[in-house]
Design an enzyme around this catalytic site. Structure first.
Site, PDB file in Angstrom:
ATOM      1  N   LYS A 248       0.855  -1.189   0.000  1.00 11.10           N
ATOM      2  CA  LYS A 248       0.000   0.000   0.000  1.00 11.10           C
ATOM      3  C   LYS A 248       0.885   1.231   0.000  1.00 11.10           C
ATOM      4  O   LYS A 248       1.651   1.463   0.937  1.00 11.10           O
ATOM      5  CB  LYS A 248      -0.913  -0.024   1.222  1.00 11.10           C
ATOM      6  CG  LYS A 248      -1.847   1.169   1.277  1.00 11.10           C
ATOM      7  CD  LYS A 248      -2.904   0.991   2.334  1.00 11.10           C
ATOM      8  CE  LYS A 248      -3.792   2.211   2.404  1.00 11.10           C
ATOM      9  NZ  LYS A 248      -4.793   2.090   3.455  1.00 11.10           N
TER      10      LYS A 248
ATOM     11  N   ARG B 191     -10.934   9.651   1.476  1.00 12.15           N
ATOM     12  CA  ARG B 191     -10.858  10.329   2.774  1.00 12.15           C
ATOM     13  C   ARG B 191     -11.997  11.341   2.926  1.00 12.15           C
ATOM     14  O   ARG B 191     -12.461  11.582   4.036  1.00 12.15           O
ATOM     15  CB  ARG B 191      -9.482  10.981   2.938  1.00 12.15           C
ATOM     16  CG  ARG B 191      -8.383   9.926   3.061  1.00 12.15           C
ATOM     17  CD  ARG B 191      -6.979  10.518   3.121  1.00 12.15           C
ATOM     18  NE  ARG B 191      -5.973   9.456   3.015  1.00 12.15           N
ATOM     19  CZ  ARG B 191      -4.673   9.677   2.886  1.00 12.15           C
ATOM     20  NH1 ARG B 191      -4.208  10.914   2.852  1.00 12.15           N
ATOM     21  NH2 ARG B 191      -3.835   8.665   2.789  1.00 12.15           N
TER      22      ARG B 191
ATOM     23  N   LYS C  10       0.837   9.991   5.338  1.00 13.45           N
ATOM     24  CA  LYS C  10       0.991   8.687   5.996  1.00 13.45           C
ATOM     25  C   LYS C  10       2.307   8.023   5.605  1.00 13.45           C
ATOM     26  O   LYS C  10       2.420   6.808   5.571  1.00 13.45           O
ATOM     27  CB  LYS C  10      -0.207   7.800   5.632  1.00 13.45           C
ATOM     28  CG  LYS C  10      -1.558   8.406   6.031  1.00 13.45           C
ATOM     29  CD  LYS C  10      -2.722   7.439   5.830  1.00 13.45           C
ATOM     30  CE  LYS C  10      -4.033   8.023   6.336  1.00 13.45           C
ATOM     31  NZ  LYS C  10      -5.186   7.100   6.158  1.00 13.45           N
TER      32      LYS C  10
ATOM     33  N   GLU D 168       7.439  -6.863   1.471  1.00 13.73           N
ATOM     34  CA  GLU D 168       6.174  -6.739   2.214  1.00 13.73           C
ATOM     35  C   GLU D 168       5.289  -7.969   1.996  1.00 13.73           C
ATOM     36  O   GLU D 168       4.698  -8.502   2.934  1.00 13.73           O
ATOM     37  CB  GLU D 168       5.402  -5.485   1.761  1.00 13.73           C
ATOM     38  CG  GLU D 168       5.939  -4.171   2.315  1.00 13.73           C
ATOM     39  CD  GLU D 168       5.568  -3.942   3.780  1.00 13.73           C
ATOM     40  OE1 GLU D 168       4.956  -4.822   4.402  1.00 13.73           O
ATOM     41  OE2 GLU D 168       5.908  -2.857   4.303  1.00 13.73           O
TER      42      GLU D 168
ATOM     43  N   LYS E  79      -2.056  -1.619  -4.060  1.00 13.30           N
ATOM     44  CA  LYS E  79      -2.923  -0.442  -4.018  1.00 13.30           C
ATOM     45  C   LYS E  79      -2.101   0.822  -4.049  1.00 13.30           C
ATOM     46  O   LYS E  79      -1.130   0.899  -3.296  1.00 13.30           O
ATOM     47  CB  LYS E  79      -3.734  -0.519  -2.727  1.00 13.30           C
ATOM     48  CG  LYS E  79      -4.601   0.652  -2.410  1.00 13.30           C
ATOM     49  CD  LYS E  79      -5.254   0.414  -1.086  1.00 13.30           C
ATOM     50  CE  LYS E  79      -6.070   1.611  -0.712  1.00 13.30           C
ATOM     51  NZ  LYS E  79      -6.542   1.532   0.642  1.00 13.30           N
TER      52      LYS E  79
ATOM     53  N   SER F 187     -10.149   5.369  -5.037  1.00 13.71           N
ATOM     54  CA  SER F 187     -11.098   6.468  -5.216  1.00 13.71           C
ATOM     55  C   SER F 187     -10.592   7.535  -6.191  1.00 13.71           C
ATOM     56  O   SER F 187     -11.364   8.057  -6.992  1.00 13.71           O
ATOM     57  CB  SER F 187     -11.388   7.096  -3.853  1.00 13.71           C
ATOM     58  OG  SER F 187     -10.190   7.551  -3.241  1.00 13.71           O
TER      59      SER F 187
ATOM     60  N   TYR G  91     -14.716   0.704  -7.624  1.00 18.19           N
ATOM     61  CA  TYR G  91     -16.020   1.360  -7.467  1.00 18.19           C
ATOM     62  C   TYR G  91     -16.858   1.199  -8.734  1.00 18.19           C
ATOM     63  O   TYR G  91     -18.034   1.512  -8.737  1.00 18.19           O
ATOM     64  CB  TYR G  91     -15.813   2.834  -7.110  1.00 18.19           C
ATOM     65  CG  TYR G  91     -15.030   2.991  -5.820  1.00 18.19           C
ATOM     66  CD1 TYR G  91     -15.665   2.849  -4.593  1.00 18.19           C
ATOM     67  CD2 TYR G  91     -13.646   3.202  -5.842  1.00 18.19           C
ATOM     68  CE1 TYR G  91     -14.944   2.946  -3.409  1.00 18.19           C
ATOM     69  CE2 TYR G  91     -12.917   3.299  -4.671  1.00 18.19           C
ATOM     70  CZ  TYR G  91     -13.574   3.166  -3.456  1.00 18.19           C
ATOM     71  OH  TYR G  91     -12.851   3.246  -2.283  1.00 18.19           O
TER      72      TYR G  91
HETATM   73  C1  PBG Z   1      -7.761   3.257   5.156  1.00 16.28           C
HETATM   74  C2  PBG Z   1      -7.986   3.056   3.714  1.00 16.28           C
HETATM   75  C3  PBG Z   1      -7.751   3.989   2.691  1.00 16.28           C
HETATM   76  C4  PBG Z   1      -8.226   3.399   1.532  1.00 16.28           C
HETATM   77  C5  PBG Z   1      -8.714   2.138   1.863  1.00 16.28           C
HETATM   78  N1  PBG Z   1      -8.537   1.936   3.219  1.00 16.28           N
HETATM   79  C6  PBG Z   1      -7.245   5.367   2.709  1.00 16.28           C
HETATM   80  C7  PBG Z   1      -5.933   5.667   3.283  1.00 16.28           C
HETATM   81  O1  PBG Z   1      -5.097   4.788   3.508  1.00 16.28           O
HETATM   82  O2  PBG Z   1      -5.715   6.833   3.551  1.00 16.28           O
HETATM   83  C8  PBG Z   1      -8.234   4.068   0.191  1.00 16.28           C
HETATM   84  C9  PBG Z   1      -9.229   3.544  -0.774  1.00 16.28           C
HETATM   85  C10 PBG Z   1      -9.531   4.470  -1.878  1.00 16.28           C
HETATM   86  O3  PBG Z   1      -8.901   5.525  -2.058  1.00 16.28           O
HETATM   87  O4  PBG Z   1     -10.447   4.129  -2.625  1.00 16.28           O
HETATM   88  N2  PBG Z   1      -6.656   2.719   5.711  1.00 16.28           N
END
Ligand code: PBG
Length: 331
Positions: A201, A211, A225, A241, A256, A282, A321
């Site tokens: 990730k 968010r 993050k 990982e 991701k 997203s 989505y």
């Molecule tokens: C939370 C999480 C996130 C997403 C899925 N789980 C956001 C983040 O890590 O800030 C993102 C999914 C998306 O953008 O569609 N840990």
């Protein structure tokens, strides 16, 4: 492999009409390739649009059930539920994350009860529940503490398992979390609860609309993050990982975001041969929808093309989505 030259070989012969294109197609999208992420909120018969994700609404639990039935009928095997938690329930220690009566837990058990044929997946991460919007518990310096966070997410995972979740998806990127969750699940007899780890990730700008959707953007403020999510420049690190998460007991892994990281999907799949999923996040959705709504891209063609790319890259499926729409078209 040796190729004879033109005109003995004409690549266009294999593209010359529909039947032969279908016959030699190397990858095939089916509804079983999709996981539909769904944002769940409180209320009854209540839906709320998300400005940066046109076409996607936050849904109350009764509407979530309705949606799950529809997705099941389309042949989509699983949904991923994301709770939208009110500000008043957010705390430093994210206690709401393991509330047996929390929104996520209620959503999980409601779908399990009403639509038992569809798989239910839930994120393990604290960002919907912390006052600072981080995925874990922060210390006074704002650093997200690894081991303290693990204690909380293990409780979260167990509460989801008790609610009936079938797939636990740890997404907070703490070290050792998959092992801790697996051990806890085993000790409570949840032998068949799957772990689909967000092993890879990245600290990505493409999560912005998510968010907004879960309401963690304002808590997070300008912070990022990067002390726990991966540097987008790296891919050797992705291999490490995945190796660790598999060793700790993950059944499947996620890469991701999706489209900008197809090289990583391919590397992970080739290296480990485990079920590998991509998350078309997203921001990828928002980007495509913006162009589609402007009439700059053809909706159906561009969505199917991006989804097919995940299969071509070696992905076993995709969290998107667009899942519902794509499954409708394929049907
Ligand atoms: C939370 C999480 C996130 C997403 C899925 N789980 C956001 C983040 O890590 O800030 C993102 C999914 C998306 O953008 O569609 N840990």
């Amino acid at each position: 492999m040796s190729e004879t030259g033109y005109p003995t070989t004409r690549m266009r012969r294999l593209r010359s009409c529909d039947f032969i294109r279908r016959m030699v197609s190397e990858s095939n999208l089916t509804p079983a390739d999709f996981i539909q992420p769904i944002f769940v909120c409180e209320g009854e018969n209540y839906r709320e649009p998300i400005a940066s994700m046109p076409g996607i609404d936050r849904l109350s639990i009764d509407l979530l059930i309705e949606k799950s039935r529809k997705l099941r009928d389309l042949g989509i095997p699983a949904i991923a539920v994301f709770p939208v938690v009110s500000k008043s329930k957010k705390t430093k220690w994210a206690e709401e994350s393991y509330n047996p009566d929390g929104l996520a837990q209620r959503a999980i058990s409601a779908v399990r009860e009403s639509v038992p044929e569809i798989g239910v997946m839930a994120d393990v991460a604290l960002d919907p529940f912390t006052i600072d919007g981080h995925d874990g518990i922060s210390n006074e310096d704002g650093y997200v503490e690894n081991d303290v966070t693990i204690d909380v997410i293990v409780k979260q995972a167990l509460s989801q398992a008790r609610a009936g979740v079938q797939i636990i998806a740890p997404s907070e990127m703490m070290d050792g979390r998959v092992g801790a969750i697996r051990q806890a699940l085993e000790s409570e007899g949840f032998h068949n609860v799957l772990i689909l780890s967000y092993a890879v990730k990245y600290a990505s700008a493409f999560y912005g609309p998510f968010r907004d959707a879960v309401g963690s953007a304002s808590e997070l403020g300008g912070r990022d993050k990067r002390t726990y999510q991966m540097d987008p420049a790296n891919s050797n690190e992705a291999i490490r990982e995945v190796a660790l998460d598999l060793a700790e007991g993950a059944d499947m892994v996620i890469v991701k975001p999706g489209l900008p990281y197809l090289d990583v999907v391919r590397r992970v799949k080739s290296e480990f041969n485990v079920p590998t999923f991509a998350y078309q996040v997203s921001g990828e959705y928002a980007m495509l929808m913006a162009a589609i709504q402007n009439g700059w891209l053809d909706e159906r063609k561009v969505i199917i093309e991006t989804l097919s790319a995940f299969k071509r890259a070696g992905g076993d499926g995709v969290l998107s989505y667009f899942s519902e729409r794509a499954a409708e078209w394929i049907a």
